[in-house]
Design an enzyme around this catalytic site. Structure first.
Site, PDB file in Angstrom:
ATOM      1  N   ASP A 103       0.836  -1.198   0.000  1.00  0.00           N
ATOM      2  CA  ASP A 103       0.000   0.000   0.000  1.00  0.00           C
ATOM      3  C   ASP A 103       0.872   1.249   0.000  1.00  0.00           C
ATOM      4  O   ASP A 103       2.041   1.210   0.411  1.00  0.00           O
ATOM      5  CB  ASP A 103      -0.881   0.037   1.259  1.00  0.00           C
TER       6      ASP A 103
HETATM    7  N1  URA Z   1      -1.237  -5.916   3.776  1.00  0.00           N
HETATM    8  C1  URA Z   1      -1.701  -4.665   3.832  1.00  0.00           C
HETATM    9  O1  URA Z   1      -2.722  -4.402   4.439  1.00  0.00           O
HETATM   10  N2  URA Z   1      -1.011  -3.707   3.189  1.00  0.00           N
HETATM   11  C2  URA Z   1       0.136  -3.942   2.548  1.00  0.00           C
HETATM   12  O2  URA Z   1       0.731  -3.009   2.009  1.00  0.00           O
HETATM   13  C3  URA Z   1       0.621  -5.250   2.486  1.00  0.00           C
HETATM   14  C4  URA Z   1      -0.090  -6.228   3.119  1.00  0.00           C
END
Ligand code: URA
Length: 234
Positions: A103
């Site tokens: 993310d």
């Molecule tokens: N899980 C998440 O919630 N975000 C990420 O960036 C990776 C795994």
């Protein structure tokens, strides 16, 4: 076998258009013979020279990147900066892409490569590649949470998570979470289902790779031969 103009462009030193111009100008030799046809298929092992200088191997590229928060894990985006902006220009022409996504606000280990088949294999659920996250939450993680994660959480939105491993760290609201899948926002959704929303998330492991903290946020390096071999053994 690969087109000659692509072989040149994959080095990152020339665009496809520049490669075609060099080839048509008679400045490129394949195995000692001038070749003026950009579409000519060349063996990956065949020595290619531009103005008499060998351009090196045609092998794929494998990089480890320490993603900082604030960039998106994509190859291009109309409005936002992507992780590829952290790399020098020569790498941006090589068709590199991140293997899996983090993310925008997540930090940590991203593998970048232009090796499609390897990426495909690593991302397949059948490969059981461990993804290890350091996670900080609002609230206190406990043994009950570890058991729930190990049993496979059923999220309120319907996602049935595969069993994972949660290791608690001192301080209560911190731990390492190991998952073998990577659904959209999965860690955040799992922690939310436990009533403990994520405050900070960083990926520290991907299969055999361990985040090289020396890189610092935004830093990157080529994988070592050992790391590449370990990825192929995954
Ligand atoms: N899980 C998440 O919630 N975000 C990420 O960036 C990776 C795994």
């Amino acid at each position: 076998m690969q087109r000659l103009d692509k072989r040149l462009a994959d080095t990152g030193r020339w665009s496809r258009k520049q490669a075609r111009q060099l080839i048509r100008a008679g400045r490129v030799e394949v195995a000692g013979q001038v070749c003026r046809a950009p579409e000519q298929k060349v063996d990956g092992q065949a020595p290619v020279r531009v103005d008499g200088t060998d351009i090196g191997g045609a092998g794929p590229v494998y990089l480890m990147l320490y993603k900082p928060a604030g960039l998106i894990s994509a190859t291009r985006d109309a409005g936002q900066e992507t992780v590829l902006h952290l790399l020098p220009q020569r790498y941006r022409r090589m068709g590199l892409f991140p293997v899996g996504r983090l993310d925008k606000d997540t930090e940590g280990l991203l593998l970048l490569t232009n090796d499609g088949p390897l990426a495909h294999r690593l991302l397949s659920p059948r490969s059981h590649v461990d993804k290890v996250y350091y996670v900080e939450v609002d609230g206190v993680l406990d043994e009950g949470d570890c058991r729930a994660v190990a049993a496979g959480l059923a999220l309120p939105d319907g996602l049935a998570c595969l069993p994972g491993r949660l290791e608690l760290l001192e301080g209560g609201g911190r731990g390492y979470l190991t998952l073998q899948e990577g659904k959209y926002h999965q860690v955040k959704r799992m922690m939310l289902a436990l009533g403990k929303p994520v405050r900070y998330l960083k990926r520290v492991g991907f299969g055999p790779l361990i985040l090289d903290e020396e890189l610092g946020k935004g830093g990157w390096r080529a994988l070592t031969q050992l790391e590449i071999q370990a990825l192929f053994g995954q």
